[in-house]
Enzyme design. Structure first.
Site, PDB file in Angstrom:
ATOM      1  N   GLU A 176      26.666  56.358  33.814  1.00  0.00           N
ATOM      2  CA  GLU A 176      27.294  55.434  33.806  1.00  0.00           C
ATOM      3  C   GLU A 176      26.638  54.314  34.738  1.00  0.00           C
ATOM      4  OE1 GLU A 176      31.916  54.783  36.915  1.00  0.00           O
ATOM      5  OE2 GLU A 176      30.587  56.429  36.948  1.00  0.00           O
ATOM      6  N   ARG A 235      21.259  69.914  40.165  1.00  0.00           N
ATOM      7  CA  ARG A 235      21.186  68.311  39.924  1.00  0.00           C
ATOM      8  C   ARG A 235      19.847  68.565  41.326  1.00  0.00           C
ATOM      9  NH1 ARG A 235      25.327  64.464  44.003  1.00  0.00           N
ATOM     10  NH2 ARG A 235      23.478  63.218  43.433  1.00  0.00           N
ATOM     11  N   LYS A 253      24.547  57.147  44.466  1.00  0.00           N
ATOM     12  CA  LYS A 253      24.388  55.934  44.084  1.00  0.00           C
ATOM     13  C   LYS A 253      25.289  54.731  45.136  1.00  0.00           C
ATOM     14  CE  LYS A 253      24.585  55.497  38.822  1.00  0.00           C
ATOM     15  NZ  LYS A 253      24.967  54.936  38.013  1.00  0.00           N
TER      16      LYS A 253
END
Length: 563
Positions: free
Chosen positions: A37, A262, A272
């Site tokens: 993204e 992850r 983020k």
């Protein structure tokens, strides 16, 4: 299309692919994608995903797409798109002609939404966001059906068209999938698939006033691109039933979603949102600050693509979340630099040494190997003179036990040069600070002369008349806590000593022509990188990539011994 053996031993994702080859699923084809993204810079966690998606495709003679999930124009910027492309290429991967955007499919996504409405599998809902949350239920209680769930197909089509044409304000209405409000999986309780957003898009401008949600756009984009294995991080595991439901409801090509753990790194945050806070609130100098876990930050610090790929390979692909010790990442860059980086001498906190019995007008050229681990790198010449500088920490007026460096009356060897003896100290009369040392040298002990005299300590040094002044930045962990995410306020444990700037450092003259972006081992001080941004002309700035102390190597050695 692939020549991969069915018996290839590997991680669980490769094992799934091996089984797919056996059953001829997807025609023995492997096609993955990396779908970031564009709302921030990529970090080391994304590097793991990049290496996995592109690596799995390459290993199986397949393809990997780069696709930007640009479905939220309020948070996306072209700057982030360009940085992502740069990061992927820098890591050594190439998407060829397969760069896509979710916005490429806005027309098809809209058509599929209309299809869901026509088949009674989607409806326009007027509940507010707060009401929607209240109707959703909890993990232990089922949700309640929206009072707008029973609208007719005709009414839903008309309302969705009016949403698209901009008749309603943001938040007034959404399009929801009609699934099951009693499902134990909250993601299946009539999730929102389209919302009104009157924001200009970086690619489509003001054409669209409604935008698809990620959970809706992602599986359809995968299907359009004929992705075979949609590899996601573990937080999307609960979203997989929705992924499958949408593809089945639309009766289109169905990729397989596979989740892996992850990457979590000690003394680091990966969110983020939190990284953006650090940038916007001025805790760091930018997304490429060398203390940041962003790929651009690691690149600015001096990490290499090979070291990051090696790290991602070492940690492997797991099914359960865990935290990896940052020492493992540091070990990867040390291993690469140990063989590749030239050795040079640099004094970070200088203390002058005058060798009283060395001729004042004499300058010798001493031979020094560039890298003892890699003899092919050759040698260089070092000037040696009567006045030199050593590290201030390499002298102690009142030394502790087992201090093998310089102190009054002691002898040490100067690397590549002679043995010297400390004879006396000169101090500042006002402050009492030691300003210089007076020593003598033994001219029979020059390195390579065959002298058998030995001393316990060896120091690095630079010749005072030939030294070059540089700035050195010593970077440490940005956080003082191993798991800053567990703190109530992660910013409260920011390390105030995460960057120490030393502006009066001295390096040997061979670095006069050091190129921006080059790497060196400063003897006894660590591996350093010529900062490509702040180094200008003859004013050089060196970032410490990592110290020489390798805790991870010691851990591995201990484990091997125990085995």
């Amino acid at each position: 299309m692939t020549t991969t053996s069915f018996e290839t031993p590997s991680n669980f994702i490769q094992n799934i692919i091996n089984e797919d080859f056996k059953t001829n699923k997807y025609g023995r084809r492997v096609h993955t994608r990396f779908p970031p993204e564009p709302n921030g810079y990529l970090h080391i966690g994304h590097a793991k995903s990049i290496c996995l998606n592109f690596g799995i495709a390459a290993k199986n003679s397949g393809l990997c797409n780069l696709r930007f999930d640009d479905t939220n124009p309020a948070k996306e910027e072209v700057e982030y798109i360009e940085s992502i492309k740069e990061d992927v290429k820098w890591l050594g991967f190439d998407w060829g002609d397969r760069m896509y955007y979710a916005s490429d499919y806005f027309e098809q996504l809209h058509e599929y939404a209309v299809k869901l409405i026509k088949t009674g599998k989607a409806y326009v809902c007027d509940l507010s966001a707060e009401e929607t949350r209240a109707y959703r239920g909890t993990l232990t209680e089922p949700g309640k059906e929206s009072p707008y769930r029973s609208r007719s197909v005709e009414e839903n089509l008309a309302l969705f068209r009016r949403m698209k044409e901009g008749e309603f304000e943001e938040g007034a209405r959404v399009l929801r999938a009609k699934i099951d409000m009693a499902s134990p999986n909250l993601n299946m309780r009539d999730p929102v698939i389209y919302r009104i957003m009157k924001a200009a898009h970086h690619r489509t401008g003001s054409k669209w006033l409604i935008y698809p949600m990620y959970d809706y756009a992602h599986p359809i984009s995968d299907s359009i691109e004929s992705i075979t294995h949609s590899i996601c991080t573990l937080e999307f595991e609960d979203h997989r039933p929705l992924y499958d439901w949408l593809l089945e409801a639309l009766d289109i090509f169905h990729p397989q979603q596979i989740e892996f753990a992850r990457l979590n790194l000690s003394y680091t945050v990966m969110s983020k949102r939190k990284l953006r806070q650090l940038v916007e609130e001025g805790y760091v100098s930018g997304w490429d600050d060398p203390r940041m876990p962003t790929i651009s930050g690691l690149r600015r610090r001096g990490y290499t693509p090979g070291a990051i790929r090696d790290f991602c390979d070492r940690i492997g692909v797991a099914k359960a979340n865990s935290t990896v010790d940052i020492a493992m990442l540091e070990h990867s860059i040390r291993e690469e630099m140990n063989f590749q980086a030239p050795r040079v001498m640099a004094v970070l906190r200088p203390l002058k040494v005058i060798i009283d019995n060395y001729p004042e007008d004499r300058v010798e050229e001493l031979e020094a190997e560039d890298n003892p681990e890699n003899p092919d790198m050759g040698t260089r010449k070092l000037p040696f003179s009567r006045e030199i500088f050593i590290e201030r920490d390499d002298f102690s007026e009142n030394p502790p036990k087992k201090f093998f460096r310089l102190f009054p009356g002691s002898e040490v060897r100067l690397k590549h040069a002679y043995i010297i003896k400390c004879e006396r100290i000169v101090k500042d009369e006002k402050t009492g600070e030691i300003t210089e040392l007076h020593c003598t040298y033994d001219p029979e002990t020059r390195s390579g002369s065959g002298s058998t005299r030995k001393v316990k300590g060896t120091l690095h040094w630079v010749s005072a008349p030939h030294a070059i002044k540089v700035e050195v930045r010593l970077y440490n962990s940005l956080f003082t806590r191993e798991n800053p995410d567990e703190e109530d306020d992660f910013k409260a444990c920011i390390n105030p000593e995460s960057c120490e700037r030393l502006s009066h450092c001295l390096v040997e003259p061979s670095l006069a022509q050091a190129a921006r972006g080059s790497r060196y081992q400063f003897l006894r001080n660590g591996y350093f990188f010529v900062d490509p941004v702040d180094s200008k002309g003859s004013a050089m700035v060196f970032n410490r990539i990592v110290s020489l102390k390798d805790t991870w190597a010691k851990i591995m050695k201990t484990e091997q011994t125990l085995k």
